[in-house]
Design a protein around this motif. Structure first.
Motif, mmCIF file in Angstrom:
data_model
loop_
_atom_site.group_PDB
_atom_site.id
_atom_site.type_symbol
_atom_site.label_atom_id
_atom_site.label_comp_id
_atom_site.label_asym_id
_atom_site.label_seq_id
_atom_site.Cartn_x
_atom_site.Cartn_y
_atom_site.Cartn_z
ATOM 1 N N PHE A 1 0.839 -1.203 0.000
ATOM 2 C CA PHE A 1 0.000 0.000 0.000
ATOM 3 C C PHE A 1 0.876 1.257 0.000
ATOM 4 N N PHE B 1 -7.711 -3.492 -2.361
ATOM 5 C CA PHE B 1 -7.704 -2.690 -1.132
ATOM 6 C C PHE B 1 -9.066 -2.057 -0.875
ATOM 7 N N LEU C 1 -9.156 -6.150 3.816
ATOM 8 C CA LEU C 1 -8.252 -5.069 3.451
ATOM 9 C C LEU C 1 -8.930 -3.715 3.609
ATOM 10 N N PHE D 1 -7.323 -0.735 5.846
ATOM 11 C CA PHE D 1 -6.702 0.393 5.153
ATOM 12 C C PHE D 1 -7.688 1.509 4.831
#
Length: 220
Positions: A62, A112, A118, A122
């Motif tokens: 990321f 993401f 995820l 995030f």
């Protein structure tokens, strides 16, 4: 003797790029340390040396993608002429730059955003990244608005709405590129995005005509 930090940094970059390939091919749940190690042609032990866990591996991916995007954005915007239309176009072009706009990287960004695990981990970081660039779009669109004779009154509100809609358009084009990679053309997407913002000229022209008609009606 300590390992050369440059060699270690390069190896880490190679492992992150191998991870991007594996995530794009197998998704979050199909990405394992052993699968990444195999893709990078290294041992699992070397993977563990650089990344303590799968979570740490995804965190580094990321950061890598976010930093890469920021570098491309800053480089393009800095190289653009100072006027707001040129700056805005440079920003839009960044979303489709060949260094960040690849099938593999698109697949990872969507992982993401869409994978529940995820997304939860995030969400805050991804929102901060996205918000930063939308705010810069807003700023250039605001400057375009206030350059219009009738643009000052609600320039901030209009800029926020247009930048939000433009961001949503770009997200949609990213999804199209992921779903239809053989037919998608980035240059057409850029043209469409800029054409959308240029509708502001029609909006303000129409607003001026309405204001003039209302004034004339009030005087009669």
């Amino acid at each position: 003797m300590a390992r050369n930090p440059g060699i270690r940094s390069n190896r880490k970059k190679e492992l992150i790029e191998a991870t991007i390939y594996v995530i794009a091919a197998f998704g979050f749940h199909g990405t394992t340390v052993s699968r990444v190690a195999k893709s990078a042609n290294v041992s699992v032990g070397l993977m563990n040396f650089h990344f303590e866990s799968k979570d740490k591996l995804f965190e580094e991916v990321f950061k890598y993608l976010a930093n890469e995007y920021m570098l491309v954005w800053n480089t393009r915007v800095k190289a653009a002429p100072a006027d707001s239309w040129s700056r805005l176009e440079a920003m839009v072009e960044t979303y489709f730059d060949r260094d960040v706009f690849t099938g593999e990287k698109l697949a990872v960004w969507f992982a993401f955003w869409s994978d529940p695990e995820l997304r939860d981990k995030f969400r805050e970081a991804a929102t901060a990244v996205e918000r930063r660039y939308v705010k810069e779009l807003e700023h250039q669109i605001y400057n375009i608005c206030i350059a219009q004779p009738a643009g000052m009154a609600q320039a901030k509100k209009v800029a926020v709405r247009v930048a939000g809609a433009l961001s949503a358009m770009i997200d949609g084009f990213w999804l199209q590129a992921l779903l239809y990679p053989k037919t998608f053309k980035a240059k057409d997407a850029i043209r469409s995005c800029m054409a959308f913002v240029k509708l502001l000229d029609l909006y303000y022209d129409y607003s001026q005509k309405l204001a003039a008609a209302d004034k004339k009606k009030g005087e009669s």
